[in-house]
Design an enzyme around this catalytic site. Structure first.
Site, PDB file in Angstrom:
ATOM      1  N   HIS A 145      31.691  15.368  19.994  1.00 51.55           N
ATOM      2  CA  HIS A 145      32.155  14.149  20.675  1.00 51.55           C
ATOM      3  C   HIS A 145      31.282  13.882  21.908  1.00 51.55           C
ATOM      4  O   HIS A 145      31.558  14.434  22.972  1.00 51.55           O
ATOM      5  CB  HIS A 145      33.607  14.319  21.128  1.00 51.55           C
ATOM      6  CG  HIS A 145      34.603  14.191  20.038  1.00 51.55           C
ATOM      7  ND1 HIS A 145      35.400  13.078  19.879  1.00 51.55           N
ATOM      8  CD2 HIS A 145      34.934  15.035  19.041  1.00 51.55           C
ATOM      9  CE1 HIS A 145      36.181  13.256  18.828  1.00 51.55           C
ATOM     10  NE2 HIS A 145      35.920  14.430  18.303  1.00 51.55           N
ATOM     11  N   CYS A 180      31.421  12.912  14.948  1.00 48.76           N
ATOM     12  CA  CYS A 180      32.462  13.768  14.376  1.00 48.76           C
ATOM     13  C   CYS A 180      33.017  13.143  13.085  1.00 48.76           C
ATOM     14  O   CYS A 180      32.298  13.086  12.090  1.00 48.76           O
ATOM     15  CB  CYS A 180      33.529  14.063  15.418  1.00 48.76           C
ATOM     16  SG  CYS A 180      34.434  15.570  15.051  1.00 48.76           S
ATOM     17  N   GLU A 204      31.191  11.430  23.801  1.00 48.22           N
ATOM     18  CA  GLU A 204      31.836  10.581  24.822  1.00 48.22           C
ATOM     19  C   GLU A 204      32.694  11.403  25.785  1.00 48.22           C
ATOM     20  O   GLU A 204      33.205  10.865  26.761  1.00 48.22           O
ATOM     21  CB  GLU A 204      32.702   9.500  24.136  1.00 48.22           C
ATOM     22  CG  GLU A 204      34.051   9.947  23.583  1.00 48.22           C
ATOM     23  CD  GLU A 204      33.957  10.730  22.264  1.00 48.22           C
ATOM     24  OE1 GLU A 204      32.841  11.083  21.860  1.00 48.22           O
ATOM     25  OE2 GLU A 204      35.019  11.018  21.670  1.00 48.22           O
TER      26      GLU A 204
HETATM   27  N1  GLN Z   1      38.383  17.239  11.399  1.00 51.90           N
HETATM   28  C1  GLN Z   1      38.205  15.822  11.378  1.00 51.90           C
HETATM   29  C2  GLN Z   1      37.869  15.335   9.965  1.00 51.90           C
HETATM   30  O1  GLN Z   1      37.581  16.120   9.120  1.00 51.90           O
HETATM   31  C3  GLN Z   1      37.113  15.382  12.344  1.00 51.90           C
HETATM   32  C4  GLN Z   1      37.523  15.760  13.737  1.00 51.90           C
HETATM   33  C5  GLN Z   1      37.020  14.863  14.819  1.00 51.90           C
HETATM   34  O2  GLN Z   1      36.574  13.744  14.600  1.00 51.90           O
HETATM   35  N2  GLN Z   1      37.154  15.354  16.026  1.00 51.90           N
HETATM   36  O3  GLN Z   1      37.898  14.190   9.693  1.00 51.90           O
END
Ligand code: GLN
Length: 202
Positions: A182, A80, A184
């Site tokens: 994610h 992410c 995890e």
């Molecule tokens: N929206 C976050 C970003 O742009 C990432 C979101 C996440 O890691 N769950 O950094």
């Protein structure tokens, strides 16, 4: 020799990643300081807010050491926000370039918050290339999409989105792995397992 994997511990689900890694039989350690990168076979960069993690990497003087460890061959699994940090380019959801510190290690362009407000968070069952045993449950939280993958990048999974079409959500370049979701959070260790296999065979 045992495999040692660090988990960048500036923000995010550090304990969950450490727990999954330990369950897979490797030595797992939180990383907050540059010297803790020494001797690692791989590093996980958890989700969170990529701008914050980028600023903290700079503040903790981790940006340059991390870049040089990646050049030396340390594997990194960015999840992410971690995937955003691995990218060579990031944009905001509307396509404007995002001006934020990045590691620039993977030849990908990542669009932040790509799935829009209405589906800020959603789950999907994904077929991931290299992951056996059926689809993987993926939890997306304000997730990015990988909208460009360069020639050396292997696309491992996509997710269909009615508004935006198909988006790349897992990809790999050498010893670097990026997932938009994610891994995890769904209690399934298979993507972590894939990362460990990548480190062994390449
Ligand atoms: N929206 C976050 C970003 O742009 C990432 C979101 C996440 O890691 N769950 O950094």
């Amino acid at each position: 020799m045992t495999t040692t994997i660090g988990v960048l511990a500036l923000q995010g689900d550090v304990a969950e990643h450490l727990h999954i890694l330990e369950g897979l039989g490797v030595t797992a350690a939180p990383v907050r300081h540059a010297h803790e990168l020494d001797g690692l076979d791989g590093l996980i960069i958890p989700g969170g807010e990529s701008t914050t993690i980028g600023k903290l990497l700079t503040l903790f003087e981790l940006m340059a050491p991390l870049k040089s460890r990646i050049v030396d061959g340390m594997g990194v699994f960015g999840t992410c926000a971690g995937a955003i940090l691995l990218a060579s380019q990031a944009t905001h959801h509307d396509g404007r370039p995002a001006d934020q510190p990045l590691l620039g290690a993977m030849d990908i362009t990542v669009r932040r918050n790509a799935f829009g407000r209405q589906v800020d968070s959603f789950e999907a069952d994904l077929d991931v290339r290299g992951v056996d045993g059926g689809p993987l449950r993926a939890v997306f939280i304000r997730a990015p999409a990988i909208e460009r993958a360069g020639e050396g990048v292997e696309v491992l999974a996509r997710v269909g989105d009615e508004a935006a079409g198909d988006s790349i959500v897992v990809c790999r370049q050498g010893r670097l792995l990026a997932s938009a979701f994610h891994p995890e959070l769904a209690g399934d260790p298979r993507l972590h397992q894939l990362f460990l296999e990548m480190l062994r065979v390449t």
